[in-house]
Design an enzyme around this catalytic site. Structure first.
Site, PDB file in Angstrom:
ATOM      1  N   ASN A 250      26.724 -26.568  18.480  1.00 36.27           N
ATOM      2  CA  ASN A 250      26.843 -27.479  19.618  1.00 36.27           C
ATOM      3  C   ASN A 250      27.616 -28.702  19.126  1.00 36.27           C
ATOM      4  O   ASN A 250      27.063 -29.539  18.415  1.00 36.27           O
ATOM      5  CB  ASN A 250      25.429 -27.868  20.101  1.00 36.27           C
ATOM      6  CG  ASN A 250      25.477 -28.900  21.203  1.00 36.27           C
ATOM      7  OD1 ASN A 250      26.545 -29.259  21.705  1.00 36.27           O
ATOM      8  ND2 ASN A 250      24.305 -29.394  21.586  1.00 36.27           N
TER       9      ASN A 250
ATOM     10  N   LYS B 201      28.660 -31.125  20.729  1.00 30.88           N
ATOM     11  CA  LYS B 201      28.331 -32.342  21.487  1.00 30.88           C
ATOM     12  C   LYS B 201      29.615 -33.083  21.882  1.00 30.88           C
ATOM     13  O   LYS B 201      30.644 -32.440  22.084  1.00 30.88           O
ATOM     14  CB  LYS B 201      27.340 -33.207  20.694  1.00 30.88           C
ATOM     15  CG  LYS B 201      26.102 -32.405  20.264  1.00 30.88           C
ATOM     16  CD  LYS B 201      24.957 -33.242  19.768  1.00 30.88           C
ATOM     17  CE  LYS B 201      23.789 -32.342  19.399  1.00 30.88           C
ATOM     18  NZ  LYS B 201      22.610 -33.065  18.948  1.00 30.88           N
TER      19      LYS B 201
ATOM     20  N   HIS C 162      19.428 -29.372  27.379  1.00 32.15           N
ATOM     21  CA  HIS C 162      19.387 -30.028  26.069  1.00 32.15           C
ATOM     22  C   HIS C 162      18.650 -31.359  26.208  1.00 32.15           C
ATOM     23  O   HIS C 162      18.779 -32.040  27.235  1.00 32.15           O
ATOM     24  CB  HIS C 162      20.816 -30.247  25.551  1.00 32.15           C
ATOM     25  CG  HIS C 162      20.825 -30.655  24.107  1.00 32.15           C
ATOM     26  ND1 HIS C 162      20.530 -31.936  23.708  1.00 32.15           N
ATOM     27  CD2 HIS C 162      21.054 -29.944  22.973  1.00 32.15           C
ATOM     28  CE1 HIS C 162      20.578 -31.988  22.380  1.00 32.15           C
ATOM     29  NE2 HIS C 162      20.898 -30.797  21.920  1.00 32.15           N
TER      30      HIS C 162
ATOM     31  N   GLU D 236      19.228 -34.157  25.081  1.00 31.28           N
ATOM     32  CA  GLU D 236      20.106 -35.311  25.350  1.00 31.28           C
ATOM     33  C   GLU D 236      20.441 -35.392  26.832  1.00 31.28           C
ATOM     34  O   GLU D 236      20.600 -36.481  27.385  1.00 31.28           O
ATOM     35  CB  GLU D 236      21.363 -35.218  24.470  1.00 31.28           C
ATOM     36  CG  GLU D 236      21.028 -35.563  23.018  1.00 31.28           C
ATOM     37  CD  GLU D 236      21.873 -34.882  21.965  1.00 31.28           C
ATOM     38  OE1 GLU D 236      22.938 -34.327  22.296  1.00 31.28           O
ATOM     39  OE2 GLU D 236      21.446 -34.905  20.796  1.00 31.28           O
TER      40      GLU D 236
ATOM     41  N   GLU E 122      14.017 -27.211  20.100  1.00 24.07           N
ATOM     42  CA  GLU E 122      14.643 -28.338  19.407  1.00 24.07           C
ATOM     43  C   GLU E 122      13.725 -29.556  19.524  1.00 24.07           C
ATOM     44  O   GLU E 122      13.799 -30.302  20.515  1.00 24.07           O
ATOM     45  CB  GLU E 122      15.998 -28.676  20.048  1.00 24.07           C
ATOM     46  CG  GLU E 122      17.009 -27.558  19.964  1.00 24.07           C
ATOM     47  CD  GLU E 122      18.442 -28.097  19.995  1.00 24.07           C
ATOM     48  OE1 GLU E 122      19.185 -27.782  19.061  1.00 24.07           O
ATOM     49  OE2 GLU E 122      18.801 -28.830  20.930  1.00 24.07           O
TER      50      GLU E 122
ATOM     51  N   GLY F  36      19.410 -34.788  14.903  1.00 26.09           N
ATOM     52  CA  GLY F  36      20.306 -35.826  14.395  1.00 26.09           C
ATOM     53  C   GLY F  36      19.625 -36.827  13.482  1.00 26.09           C
ATOM     54  O   GLY F  36      20.182 -37.882  13.179  1.00 26.09           O
TER      55      GLY F  36
ATOM     56  N   SER G 275      18.549 -30.782  12.950  1.00 30.65           N
ATOM     57  CA  SER G 275      18.903 -31.058  11.559  1.00 30.65           C
ATOM     58  C   SER G 275      18.977 -29.804  10.689  1.00 30.65           C
ATOM     59  O   SER G 275      18.637 -29.837   9.505  1.00 30.65           O
ATOM     60  CB  SER G 275      17.949 -32.092  10.941  1.00 30.65           C
ATOM     61  OG  SER G 275      18.043 -33.325  11.623  1.00 30.65           O
TER      62      SER G 275
HETATM   63  P1  13P Z   1      21.545 -31.767  14.845  1.00 27.38           P
HETATM   64  O1  13P Z   1      21.778 -30.451  14.147  1.00 27.38           O
HETATM   65  O2  13P Z   1      22.674 -32.745  14.667  1.00 27.38           O
HETATM   66  O3  13P Z   1      20.198 -32.328  14.508  1.00 27.38           O
HETATM   67  O4  13P Z   1      21.517 -31.461  16.417  1.00 27.38           O
HETATM   68  C1  13P Z   1      20.730 -30.437  16.877  1.00 27.38           C
HETATM   69  C2  13P Z   1      21.045 -30.198  18.290  1.00 27.38           C
HETATM   70  O5  13P Z   1      20.739 -31.018  19.158  1.00 27.38           O
HETATM   71  C3  13P Z   1      21.767 -28.964  18.645  1.00 27.38           C
HETATM   72  O6  13P Z   1      21.784 -28.750  20.010  1.00 27.38           O
END
Ligand code: 13P
Length: 249
Positions: free
Chosen positions: A8, A10, A94, A96, A164, A170, A209
């Protein structure tokens, strides 16, 4: 079950760097990937990245989709548009988007249903936040999100679930294999409750992560059928090390 490792990206990547990343990954994939690989670039780059990975075996996905096929929805991307660009998957729900765009389980359900209707596999994301984990409510939260976000018609053929935990995204605070085992075993039970035997065939991804150093122990956990990777998916060596930690079957 064969693993799915999904990147992803992002809101990252201008044209040059996205194409460089895509062509690097495509080159590796052409020599053979251990497991299934998916990249989800920003919508601005879907078309160009799709062209670069074409024929490599790497699949293309959107990071979100609208619940409708078309209409007056400025800035949104419909699942039909994603399918038209060659996408096979769409991430929905997601954390976010749940946080930044106020997406409820009901909205996520509609988006997943729309993705299915367009012929896409929906990757439905869920996970507890830090406070919920401290309160011992992680299982309760993911159970509510799972049953609240699965549309009618969902099956192992068109749905992937990504656990997640928000506190692991992150942050570098990866969930331990024990944390992941506990939640994935629980989710597997809930999927079997929802789908019967077919629940055993629904892929359960872990995200939060994941990196080149921890992927092999996380992907070795029972009921972890792949990874949804954020930051590390932007670094080809790291992402490919995660792919190589996947299971072929
Ligand atoms: P990270 O791997 O940067 O922690 O992000 C995970 C994520 O949100 C994947 O959708």
């Amino acid at each position: 079950m064969r693993s799915l490792v999904a990147g992803n990206w992002k809101m990252n990547g201008l044209k040059a760097e996205s194409l460089e990343l895509a062509s690097d990954l495509a080159g590796r994939a052409r020599s053979g990937a251990v497991c299934d690989v998916l990249v989800c670039p920003p919508s601005t780059m879907l078309s160009d990245v799709g062209a670069v990975i074409s024929g490599s075996g790497i699949m293309l996905g959107g990071q979100d989709c609208h619940a409708l096929e078309s209409g007056a929805h400025t800035g949104d991307v419909s699942p039909v548009m994603l399918a038209d660009l060659g996408c096979s998957h769409a991430i929905v729900g997601h954390s976010e988007r749940r946080a930044n765009h106020g997406e409820s389980d009901a909205v996520v359900t509609e988006k997943a249903a729309a993705a299915h209707k367009a012929g896409l596999t929906a990757i439905i994301c869920l996970g507890e936040n830090a406070a919920e984990r401290v309160e011992g409510r992680a299982k309760e939260i993911v159970t509510l999100q799972l049953h609240g976000s699965l549309p009618e018609g969902a099956s192992a053929a068109n749905t992937v679930i990504a656990y997640e935990p928000v506190w692991a995204i992150g942050t570098g605070n990866t969930a331990t294999p024990q944390d992941v085992t506990e939640i994935h075993d629980h989710l597997r039970g809930e999927l079997i409750r929802a789908f019967g035997d077919d629940g055993n065939a629904v892929r359960l991804l872990y995200g939060g992560s994941v990196n080149a150093g921890n992927a092999s122990e996380l992907l070795a956990v029972d009921n972890v059928n792949g990874a949804l990777v954020g930051g590390a998916s932007l670094k080809p060596d790291d992402f490919w090390a995660i792919v190589e930690s996947g299971r072929p079957d």
